[in-house]
Design an enzyme around this catalytic site. Structure first.
Site, mmCIF file in Angstrom:
data_model
loop_
_atom_site.group_PDB
_atom_site.id
_atom_site.type_symbol
_atom_site.label_atom_id
_atom_site.label_comp_id
_atom_site.label_asym_id
_atom_site.label_seq_id
_atom_site.Cartn_x
_atom_site.Cartn_y
_atom_site.Cartn_z
ATOM 1 N N VAL A 1 0.848 -1.192 0.000
ATOM 2 C CA VAL A 1 0.000 0.000 0.000
ATOM 3 C C VAL A 1 0.883 1.242 0.000
ATOM 4 C CG1 VAL A 1 -1.634 1.360 1.375
ATOM 5 C CG2 VAL A 1 -1.958 -1.108 1.126
ATOM 6 N N HIS B 1 2.980 -1.394 12.090
ATOM 7 C CA HIS B 1 3.568 -0.137 11.629
ATOM 8 C C HIS B 1 4.365 0.520 12.753
ATOM 9 C CE1 HIS B 1 -0.035 0.120 8.623
ATOM 10 N NE2 HIS B 1 0.965 -0.607 8.135
#
EC number: 1.1.3.16
Length: 599
Positions: free
Chosen positions: A140, A538
């Site tokens: 992404v 993340h």
């Protein structure tokens, strides 16, 4: 993280067949060949201008940029091997997690959060191969929001403001989505001609098209470009895919280097930074079982990632003095290394729907293997992710605070391996979901907090470099992070009330843990959120700008030592972190080139 829990060929029973078929065809016909840097022959005592520790997203980009300067000799150390063939195939993006190509990190059980997960811990997969997590992520392309970088600038210096970092994002980007290219307003924020291709979604007939319509029915505006900073709503993400193959700082930058002055040493794990006084002069490493000492004339740059970077610094005497003293490590520099860990917090919500909801027009796995191997097309060649952004209540409407990432699991595809090992749920929850999935499709809505205030920390488990770092997530340590979750989850599961999903008989699967069932709302939802909280993979912030590092990523109080990876982020960005890490590497390369221009 793979928000699209079921949206890839590698998620179901066909994964083994598909991977085996690809390996067979790749070996016999070289259809998936990627030209990785050859293994360098490095002798003990070898000296380079720069040593880069970690060949992941940041390290690959940084080493490639430094190699552009023919006067520099560069050694790149990577703990893992070359990626396998599956890494190149977008549709197999799930198959490398929980394998030797994954560090397989987990958090420490804090006894409070994630208690409905297996072993009460959050999984933190990270790539252990060239390209690092850029070789196993969802590809992404997201940057965060301008407000994130103005916040960085306030903390670390104006060089990190949005206007400046945007130039670095654009430098690396090669945008190929014609819908964006034709829009002059959108193209102000994109680059053409950079190393890494950023492409649009390819399959308008996927289940995501119906999900997009459902979100619009709920009041979300349609967004043509999810990186556009001044409008939020629902839209399809761009991905780093080139011609049906994963594109990354490895494939697009490091693999293209022709300079003989860049040496790459794989299967080589740095165990200690060597110092002379307050200057970093080299690295001690385990290279395929050999104890290796290599030296840097100018700098050692640590790009080992949010978990391994602080571990290496701590083992080398750079970190909080109380922790170093606890392990009898000589203090080289007292700095808050390992403190400040942040990650996006995620809760998965499940809804059932009739069979056929997740069906693609090209759904035959065997046919798609042949099609992919023949010309790089078909469902294995793309990643079709969408997201819906929610602003913070009573805050600016164009600044996202929560995200909803929906995906679809076909009937019978939620295997024990995916549910227990992949997601991390307990066997009890997985049995319930699998029973639902026997007869129904599952719509999964991942609700993600994009701007957490909580901070955890990373420290040592022992003096053994082979031991994983101790990761304390700190999830919900700041109570403000819980605010908004009940409302965001309510918005996500209201998909069942939209026209399309009503027709499919959609209903919510109640995963409320037993310990929360006696509570009233909103306490019941808050209790469930705390118990079911997952990391979104993340993680950032363990060697922060402004605390551990100066504005040019140099370790404070030391010479010849710099850090460039996700650990440097002083606060979390509102989105996936891969593109920001490439941007950080690009900036680090310029800082270094400018500092040593005449040396």
């Amino acid at each position: 993280m793979c928000y699209a829990v079921g949206g890839c060929a590698g998620a179901g029973p066909a994964a083994t067949y598909v991977a085996a078929a690809l390996q067979f065809f790749a070996a016999s016909q070289c259809l998936l060949q990627e030209s990785y840097p050859r293994q360098a022959h490095v002798t003990n005592g070898s000296r380079y201008d720069f040593i880069v520790v970690g060949g992941g997203t940041a390290g690959s980009a940084l080493a490639a940029r430094l190699a552009e300067e023919n006067r520099f000799s560069v050694l790149l150390l990577e703990a893992g091997p070359n990626p396998p063939e599956e890494s190149i195939v977008p549709g197999l993006r799930q198959t490398l997690k929980e394998t030797p190509y994954d560090w397989n990190f987990t958090t420490i059980d804090d006894g409070v959060t994630s208690q409905a997960l297996a072993s009460h811990v959050q999984r933190q997969p990270r790539g252990k191969m060239l390209g690092g997590s850029g070789s196993l992520n969802d590809m992404v392309y997201a940057r965060g929001h301008p407000e994130d970088y103005y916040e960085w600038a306030d903390i670390a210096g104006d060089v990190w403001n949005w206007t400046n970092v945007l130039d670095y994002f654009k430098r690396t980007e090669h945008m190929t989505d014609s819908n964006i290219i034709r829009n002059k307003e959108l193209m102000q924020y994109h680059g053409i001609g950079g190393a890494i291709e950023v492409s649009g979604a390819h399959y308008p007939d996927s289940p995501n098209s119906k999900l997009m319509q459902a979100f619009q029915e709920l009041g979300f505006a349609a967004v043509d470009d999810m990186t556009y900073p001044y409008k939020i709503g629902v839209g399809k993400f761009s991905h780093t895919i080139r011609g049906g193959r994963r594109d990354s700082s490895l494939t697009a930058m490091l693999n293209k280097v022709k300079s003989g002055k860049l040496h790459v040493l794989k299967n080589t794990f740095a165990t200690k930074i060597l110092f002379e006084g307050n200057k970093a002069v080299g690295i001690q490493a385990d290279s395929d079982g050999r104890n290796l000492f290599v030296y840097a004339k100018h700098e050692v740059i640590v790009s080992a990632g949010t978990f391994n970077t602080p571990k290496l610094l701590l083992l080398s005497g750079v970190g909080p003095s109380d922790i170093l003293n606890q392990f009898d490590i000589d203090v080289v520099q007292d700095l808050p290394v390992g403190q400040g860990l942040q990650d996006h917090v995620m809760v998965l919500n499940f809804m059932t729907a009739e069979r056929g909801t997740c069906k693609l027009s090209e759904s035959d796995g065997y046919f798609n293997v042949i099609k992919y191997l023949y010309n790089g097309s078909g469902t294995l060649s793309y990643s079709d992710s969408i997201g819906a952004y929610l602003p913070q209540k009573d805050k600016e409407a164009h600044v996202p605070y929560f995200a909803i990432y929906p995906s679809c699991v076909p009937a019978g595809q939620l295997t024990s391996n995916l549910c227990v090992q992949g997601i991390g749920f307990t066997s009890e929850i997985c049995e319930k979901l699998q029973k639902e999935n026997e007869m129904h499709e599952l719509i999964v809505a991942a609700v993600v907090l994009l701007k957490p205030q909580s901070r955890g920390h990373v420290t040592l488990k022992s003096l053994n470099p082979d031991d994983d770092p101790a990761i304390y997530s700190g999830t919900f340590d700041h109570e403000a992070d819980m605010e908004g979750f009940p409302e965001a989850i309510e918005k996500a599961i209201s998909l069942v009330n939209t026209t399309h999903f009503k027709k499919l008989g959609a209903r919510v699967v109640d995963l409320t843990p037993e310990s929360c069932r006696g509570l009233q709302e909103p306490q019941r939802t808050r209790c469930s959120v705390r118990a079911l909280a997952l990391a979104a993979w993340h993680a950032v912030g363990t060697a922060r700008l402004g605390a551990v590092l100066d504005a040019e990523l140099r370790v404070r109080g030391l010479e010849g030592l710099r850090v460039a990876d996700a650990s440097v982020m002083p606060t979390m960005v509102r989105g996936n972190t891969n593109a920001p890490v490439v941007m950080i590497a690009e900036m680090a390369a310029d800082f270094i080139k400018n500092q040593y221009r005449d040396k």
